[in-house]
Design a protein around this motif. Structure first.
Motif, PDB file in Angstrom:
ATOM      1  N   ASN A 134     -10.064  67.109  74.322  1.00  0.00           N
ATOM      2  CA  ASN A 134     -10.257  66.713  72.932  1.00  0.00           C
ATOM      3  C   ASN A 134      -8.948  66.504  72.161  1.00  0.00           C
ATOM      4  O   ASN A 134      -8.693  67.180  71.159  1.00  0.00           O
ATOM      5  CB  ASN A 134     -11.100  67.804  72.252  1.00  0.00           C
TER       6      ASN A 134
ATOM      7  N   PRO B  50     -11.248  60.519  78.215  1.00  0.00           N
ATOM      8  CA  PRO B  50     -11.146  60.105  76.805  1.00  0.00           C
ATOM      9  C   PRO B  50     -10.264  58.866  76.650  1.00  0.00           C
ATOM     10  O   PRO B  50      -9.190  58.796  77.232  1.00  0.00           O
ATOM     11  CB  PRO B  50     -10.499  61.320  76.126  1.00  0.00           C
TER      12      PRO B  50
ATOM     13  N   GLN C 241     -14.823  61.795  69.737  1.00  0.00           N
ATOM     14  CA  GLN C 241     -14.183  63.091  69.890  1.00  0.00           C
ATOM     15  C   GLN C 241     -14.214  63.811  68.551  1.00  0.00           C
ATOM     16  O   GLN C 241     -13.954  63.194  67.515  1.00  0.00           O
ATOM     17  CB  GLN C 241     -12.726  62.895  70.297  1.00  0.00           C
ATOM     18  N   ALA C 242     -14.487  65.105  68.602  1.00  0.00           N
ATOM     19  CA  ALA C 242     -14.570  65.875  67.361  1.00  0.00           C
ATOM     20  C   ALA C 242     -13.264  65.851  66.589  1.00  0.00           C
ATOM     21  O   ALA C 242     -13.243  65.945  65.371  1.00  0.00           O
ATOM     22  CB  ALA C 242     -14.981  67.304  67.668  1.00  0.00           C
ATOM     23  N   ALA C 243     -12.154  65.697  67.308  1.00  0.00           N
ATOM     24  CA  ALA C 243     -10.840  65.847  66.670  1.00  0.00           C
ATOM     25  C   ALA C 243     -10.361  64.594  65.949  1.00  0.00           C
ATOM     26  O   ALA C 243      -9.312  64.609  65.348  1.00  0.00           O
ATOM     27  CB  ALA C 243      -9.798  66.256  67.707  1.00  0.00           C
ATOM     28  N   ASN C 244     -11.098  63.479  66.021  1.00  0.00           N
ATOM     29  CA  ASN C 244     -10.636  62.277  65.343  1.00  0.00           C
ATOM     30  C   ASN C 244     -10.525  62.508  63.850  1.00  0.00           C
ATOM     31  O   ASN C 244     -11.435  63.018  63.220  1.00  0.00           O
ATOM     32  CB  ASN C 244     -11.614  61.126  65.581  1.00  0.00           C
TER      33      ASN C 244
ATOM     34  N   THR D   6      -6.437  67.846  78.179  1.00  0.00           N
ATOM     35  CA  THR D   6      -7.384  68.434  77.260  1.00  0.00           C
ATOM     36  C   THR D   6      -8.562  67.496  77.075  1.00  0.00           C
ATOM     37  O   THR D   6      -8.440  66.289  77.228  1.00  0.00           O
ATOM     38  CB  THR D   6      -6.732  68.720  75.884  1.00  0.00           C
TER      39      THR D   6
ATOM     40  N   ARG E  55     -15.534  59.364  74.293  1.00  0.00           N
ATOM     41  CA  ARG E  55     -15.750  59.829  75.662  1.00  0.00           C
ATOM     42  C   ARG E  55     -17.223  59.667  75.989  1.00  0.00           C
ATOM     43  O   ARG E  55     -18.079  59.898  75.137  1.00  0.00           O
ATOM     44  CB  ARG E  55     -15.346  61.295  75.752  1.00  0.00           C
TER      45      ARG E  55
ATOM     46  N   GLU F  12      -2.571  68.675  72.967  1.00  0.00           N
ATOM     47  CA  GLU F  12      -3.543  68.507  71.894  1.00  0.00           C
ATOM     48  C   GLU F  12      -3.378  67.249  71.054  1.00  0.00           C
ATOM     49  O   GLU F  12      -4.224  66.955  70.216  1.00  0.00           O
ATOM     50  CB  GLU F  12      -3.498  69.735  70.974  1.00  0.00           C
TER      51      GLU F  12
END
Lengths: 187, 120
Positions: free
Chosen positions: A5, B62, B95-98, A3, B36, A73
């Protein structure tokens, strides 16, 4: 890499010197454990032993860590703490944002894990105590270890084997369940 | 404590030459924060100095701050400052998810971690 992200999460593996932290991390990591080095900061030197010649050259702290992909994920990072007490300044950074900590215990050297148990209690980090049964033989009952370490009743005391992936996974599951209990209680 | 600011200790001083002596990052980065490199970073690759170039190349996949430090054998604090610069300049992106570094994972995230571990 599946993935673009993944969400990073972190678990800290603490305990005394040579208790099996690196083995524990390596047993479940997708990659050969890596080592990151941090320089001792001036702030931490200020409280360090002045007589220690090594600090004059610029002491570095090495931390081993591994990485476990959990589906597409999530990425779980497992960080081993540096062994000696005088590197506790790094622990503050390690536990920040962590799910919690596994305090590995060698029953032959119980006193070695006192600092880790103390630290996690004071920091309010969810943690479990995991007795590393090195040779597959449990030399002390978990209840005896709990009593010896003065671990409160709500903290799980588990038995693990740092060499075996399934045992390490089960220990991590135990920690996450405990962290969920803590999160539920404080919600 | 004897001061080491005189430069007598190459072990101590050299890593910080890379950062111009700075020890603080412009961006708050936890050990596990994943970054990234951006298309802009890839385009600028040839114009970057060696360590910065290595970071942008490595972060095509990443990577966490800790991984950048480990793979490139750069002290953690130095990697943090260099990454902070590259993020500010747009060559590398968070990363947006951090999660926010100070936050403990919430119950929903813990449940996903539990499911993930049990599926190992």
């Amino acid at each position: 890499m599946t993935t673009a992200n993944p969400i990073p999460v972190k678990i800290v593996v603490a305990g005394g010197f040579a208790v099996g932290k690196s083995t524990f991390v390596g047993a479940v990591s997708d990659i050969d454990p890596l080592t990151t080095e941090a320089a001792m900061t001036k702030a931490s030197e200020g409280i360090d032993d002045l007589g220690d010649a090594t600090t004059k050259k610029g002491t570095t702290v090495a931390m081993d860590f591994g990485r476990v992909g959990l589906g597409a994920e999530l990425v779980l990072y497992l960080f081993g703490t540096p062994g000696q007490d005088r590197f506790h300044f790094m622990w503050d950074e390690l536990i920040r944002g962590a799910i919690g900590a596994v305090v590995l215990v060698d029953t032959g050297r119980l006193d070695q894990c006192f600092p880790a148990v103390d630290y996690m209690e004071r920091a309010g980090v969810p943690f479990v105590v995991a007795i590393n049964a090195f040779d597959g033989v449990l030399r002390h009952h978990p209840d005896d270890v709990r009593e010896a370490l003065d671990v409160p009743a709500h903290i799980p005391v588990l038995v693990t084997d740092a060499r075996h992936r399934a045992a390490v996974r089960d220990t991590l599951v135990g920690l996450v369940r405990h962290a969920m209990t803590v999160a539920t209680a404080s919600a | 404590m004897t001061s080491t600011d005189t430069g007598a200790s190459s072990f101590r001083v050299r890593p910080y030459l890379l950062t111009g002596g700075r020890t603080r990052s412009a961006v708050e980065l936890a050990l596990e924060t994943i970054v990234r490199s951006t298309p802009q970073g890839h385009s600028a690759l040839e114009s970057l100095g060696m360590e910065r170039k290595q970071i942008v190349s490595l972060c095509a996949e990443p990577q966490s701050l800790a991984e950048v430090s480990a793979h490139l054998r750069i002290h953690l604090q130095v990697a943090r400052v260099l990454l902070g610069d590259l993020i500010t300049e747009g060559h590398v992106a968070l990363q947006a998810a951090n999660a926010q570094p100070a936050d403990r994972p919430d119950l929903a995230l813990l449940e996903r971690v539990l499911d993930g571990l049990q599926a190992l």
